[in-house]
Enzyme design. Structure first.
Site, short mmCIF file in Angstrom:
data_model
loop_
_atom_site.label_atom_id
_atom_site.label_comp_id
_atom_site.label_asym_id
_atom_site.label_seq_id
_atom_site.Cartn_x
_atom_site.Cartn_y
_atom_site.Cartn_z
N ASP A 62 0.65 -1.14 -0.11
CA ASP A 62 -0.05 0.00 -0.03
C ASP A 62 0.90 1.12 0.01
O ASP A 62 1.84 1.55 0.87
CB ASP A 62 -0.83 -0.01 1.42
CG ASP A 62 -1.94 0.95 1.22
OD1 ASP A 62 -2.75 1.12 0.05
OD2 ASP A 62 -1.98 1.85 2.05
N THR A 95 -3.11 5.90 -4.15
CA THR A 95 -2.15 6.52 -3.53
C THR A 95 -0.69 6.43 -4.43
O THR A 95 0.03 7.28 -4.53
CB THR A 95 -1.66 6.26 -2.10
OG1 THR A 95 -1.46 4.90 -2.01
CG2 THR A 95 -2.93 6.62 -1.11
N THR A 96 -0.63 5.05 -5.08
CA THR A 96 0.77 4.80 -5.73
C THR A 96 0.66 5.66 -7.21
O THR A 96 1.75 6.15 -7.43
CB THR A 96 0.87 3.40 -5.92
OG1 THR A 96 0.50 2.65 -4.54
CG2 THR A 96 2.12 3.11 -6.40
N ASP A 387 -9.05 0.06 1.38
CA ASP A 387 -9.08 0.48 -0.07
C ASP A 387 -10.51 0.45 -0.60
O ASP A 387 -11.07 1.03 -1.20
CB ASP A 387 -7.95 -0.26 -0.83
CG ASP A 387 -6.61 0.41 -0.47
OD1 ASP A 387 -6.61 1.48 0.10
OD2 ASP A 387 -5.72 -0.09 -1.04
P1 ADP Z 1 -2.82 2.64 -6.02
O1 ADP Z 1 -2.05 2.75 -4.70
O2 ADP Z 1 -2.50 3.61 -7.04
O3 ADP Z 1 -4.19 2.47 -5.99
P2 ADP Z 1 -2.68 -0.31 -6.68
O4 ADP Z 1 -1.41 -0.83 -6.33
O5 ADP Z 1 -3.79 -0.43 -5.94
O6 ADP Z 1 -2.14 1.12 -6.53
O7 ADP Z 1 -2.83 -0.35 -8.24
C1 ADP Z 1 -4.05 0.19 -8.80
C2 ADP Z 1 -3.89 0.08 -10.44
O8 ADP Z 1 -3.96 -1.18 -10.84
C3 ADP Z 1 -5.04 1.05 -11.19
O9 ADP Z 1 -4.28 1.37 -12.17
C4 ADP Z 1 -5.77 -0.40 -11.54
O10 ADP Z 1 -6.63 -0.10 -12.56
C5 ADP Z 1 -4.89 -1.52 -11.96
N1 ADP Z 1 -5.54 -2.76 -11.89
C6 ADP Z 1 -6.20 -3.26 -11.00
N2 ADP Z 1 -6.83 -4.48 -11.43
C7 ADP Z 1 -6.04 -4.62 -12.50
C8 ADP Z 1 -6.07 -5.80 -13.48
N3 ADP Z 1 -6.86 -6.80 -13.56
N4 ADP Z 1 -5.48 -5.62 -14.76
C9 ADP Z 1 -4.64 -4.49 -14.68
N5 ADP Z 1 -4.64 -3.41 -14.09
C10 ADP Z 1 -5.26 -3.58 -12.98
MG MG Z 2 -5.34 0.66 -5.05
#
Ligand code: ADP
Ligand code: MG
Length: 536
Positions: A62, A95-96, A387
């Site tokens: 996270d 956040t990322t 989240d």
């Molecule tokens: P953040 O802290 O930004 O929410 P995450 O590690 O939760 O970072 O990643 C979020 C990203 O992962 C988003 O851009 C989301 O669209 C993408 N994502 C989620 N599920 C999938 C998937 N099955 N295939 C590709 N991208 C995905």
């Molecule tokens: Mg996320």
């Protein structure tokens, strides 16, 4: 003729960096922050293990958690951490993404600075691009209605992927959607009304939604019943004892019988408290303060289940869940103030006992009880739930959704590049760099999944050029396809907020051309405010 004496206007312990050096230094620091969390982005993102100075371990994926634990010192880097915090506060996810975007905006700005483009031109271009991007984002998002449960579930699943919740994501999504629907009032959601309780037992898949509240308190006396059915619950915020006579008050007794009378009188008053409770019809009591031993004794005798020193937040949740009103004066307690629950029960897990209040009729506060084998698993699942909850609450307020998996970023980037050609002057270059920065999200998603980012970007761009607005890189199939149809959906607000705060910070950092840093030694040993909170 002067003798060229240097003039000092600053104290000696000030370290000063000016102009291009200051910029380079700040940009580098910001980029380091964004690089440090890059590998955690997306479903195949890796986890980080952080060990703090006390040896406590956190394993997480996270963004905001990582940055908060990193104890970052550099001022520009700290500004990056602030983005993550704002993002977490405003929307609870993304956040990322936000931090990475800011890092890339700055990295690309560096290229423009090297081309001797003035920072004000870059910041102006970034500002224009950000406003435009948000406009396009609105056009590209679709409306969501509250009853569209399957889409809501997909949003939760998208938010939770990659956070150790994989195996049970269907079930978790259902739990979150059910919980949110239950506490929703006039289209608004107060996330604080969903309590998350962690239980180190069983497996993650046993995680459950409790229509009520769990508090980590046991009943005050073993002589009280362990389980009450059809509970009538009183919530009392005052102590159940005789108010202490003030410090100066003296009681003088001159004979043993007087003393006995005094004690009898005291016991009588304490007994009256219990009588009062009993006559209201309550068979369960949660008291925010302490309870006199004698009162406990009589409560046990009356078979009234009682907990003491219940946290204020729990009292409020109990009130929302059971419908009971919190009473501050025991004399005002009547059956009207009581709340209801099917079952109130003490349940023991190993050493600890907790009180479960279940089966509330129309609870406006609920509990998600997370099970898991270890602290680390529990913590990471909790973050995944937060989240997921954040995303659903956001989408219910904002009602706008977009395709995830990099689809929206690529489409925005494409539109911004088209738009840039309408601009004259050097801002055009900044808008193009802004558009390029957005591509960093899909390319990192691909890279973190072991795919070739350049191949993936090329394919994504060509699909978008041919009008496939929802083409993204699906990390489950490793294909570039319509990800919206595959249920990879996110709240538009996450993206809007990420773009806003990333741009803001990038602009702020770019405008700095003079850093004056005082070199006072750091106070050691350093106190982390997080620990201090616990030290009351
Ligand atoms: P953040 O802290 O930004 O929410 P995450 O590690 O939760 O970072 O990643 C979020 C990203 O992962 C988003 O851009 C989301 O669209 C993408 N994502 C989620 N599920 C999938 C998937 N099955 N295939 C590709 N991208 C995905
Ligand atoms: Mg996320």
């Amino acid at each position: 003729m002067s003798d060229k004496q240097p003039i000092y206007i600053l104290p000696e312990n000030i370290e000063r960096t000016i102009g291009r050096d200051a910029q380079r230094n700040n940009i580098l620091a910001a980029k380091l922050v964004s690089d440090s969390i890059k590998t955690t982005l997306g479903p195949k993102g890796m986890d980080k293990m952080l060990v703090d100075s006390l040896g406590d371990i956190t394993i997480t994926n996270d963004g905001v958690t990582i940055l908060e634990k990193m104890e970052i010192e550099h001022p520009a880097a700290k500004m990056m951490v602030e983005i993550a915090k704002t993002q977490e506060l405003e929307v609870g996810d993304g956040t990322t993404t936000a931090v990475m975007l800011a890092g890339k905006l700055l990295e690309n700005a560096e290229k423009l600075l090297d081309m001797k483009i003035h920072p004000t031109v870059i910041t102006k271009g970034y500002h224009i691009a950000s406003e435009k991007a948000k406009e396009y984002l609105n056009e590209l998002s679709t409306d969501l209605t509250f009853d569209n449960v399957s889409v809501l579930k997909n949003i939760v699943i998208t938010a939770m992927t990659g956070k150790g919740a994989e195996s049970s994501k269907e079930k978790f999504a259902q739990i979150i959607v059910d919980a949110i629907k239950q506490i929703e009032e006039n289209g608004d959601i107060n996330i604080n009304n969903i309590k998350i309780v962690k239980n180190k037992s069983n497996g993650v898949e046993d995680t459950e939604l409790i229509r009520g509240i769990i508090i980590d308190k046991e009943k005050v006396s073993i002589d009280m019943p362990g389980k009450i059915e059809n509970a009538k619950i009183a919530l009392i915020s005052e102590a159940l004892e005789i108010k202490n006579p003030s410090a100066e008050a003296k009681i003088s007794v001159s004979s043993p019988s007087q003393l006995q009378e005094f004690l009898n009188r005291e016991e009588y008053m304490l007994k009256q408290i219990v009588e009062r409770i009993k006559s209201s019809g309550a068979n369960v009591i949660f008291c925010q303060k302490g309870i006199d031993d004698i009162v406990q004794y009589y409560l046990a005798k009356e078979q009234i289940y009682t907990c003491r020193r219940v946290a204020k937040s729990d009292m409020e949740n109990l009130s929302s869940a059971t419908g009971a009103k919190i009473v501050s004066n025991i004399n005002e307690l009547t059956d009207l103030e009581l709340g209801k629950a099917k079952i109130v029960e003490e349940i023991r897990h190993g050493e600890e006992a907790m009180t479960y209040i279940r089966g509330c009729e129309n609870p406006k506060a609920l509990t998600i009880l997370i099970h898991g084998g270890s602290e680390h698993v529990l913590d990471e699942i909790e973050r995944a739930f937060r989240d997921g909850l954040g995303d659903v609450a956001t989408v219910i307020r904002d009602k706008k959704i977009v395709a995830g998996a990099g689809a929206i970023e690529i489409e925005l980037s494409k539109k911004l590049k088209e738009f840039s050609s309408t601009l004259s002057g050097r801002e055009q270059l900044a808008v193009i760099e802004f558009a390029n920065a957005l591509e960093f999200i899909p390319s990192t998603l691909a890279e973190n999944a072991g795919l070739d980012p350049i191949d993936v970007l090329t394919e994504l761009k060509s699909k978008h050029d041919s009008g496939e607005k929802q083409a993204g890189i699906n990390i489950f199939t490793n294909k570039v396809e319509n990800v919206y149809e595959k249920g990879i959906i996110e709240p538009a607000k996450i993206k809007r907020q990420a773009i806003s705060s990333a741009t803001e910070v990038a602009i702020m950092i770019l405008r700095i051309d003079d850093v004056l840093a005082s070199r006072t030694p750091r106070n050691s040993p350093k106190m982390n405010p997080d620990y201090m909170q616990g030290m009351e």
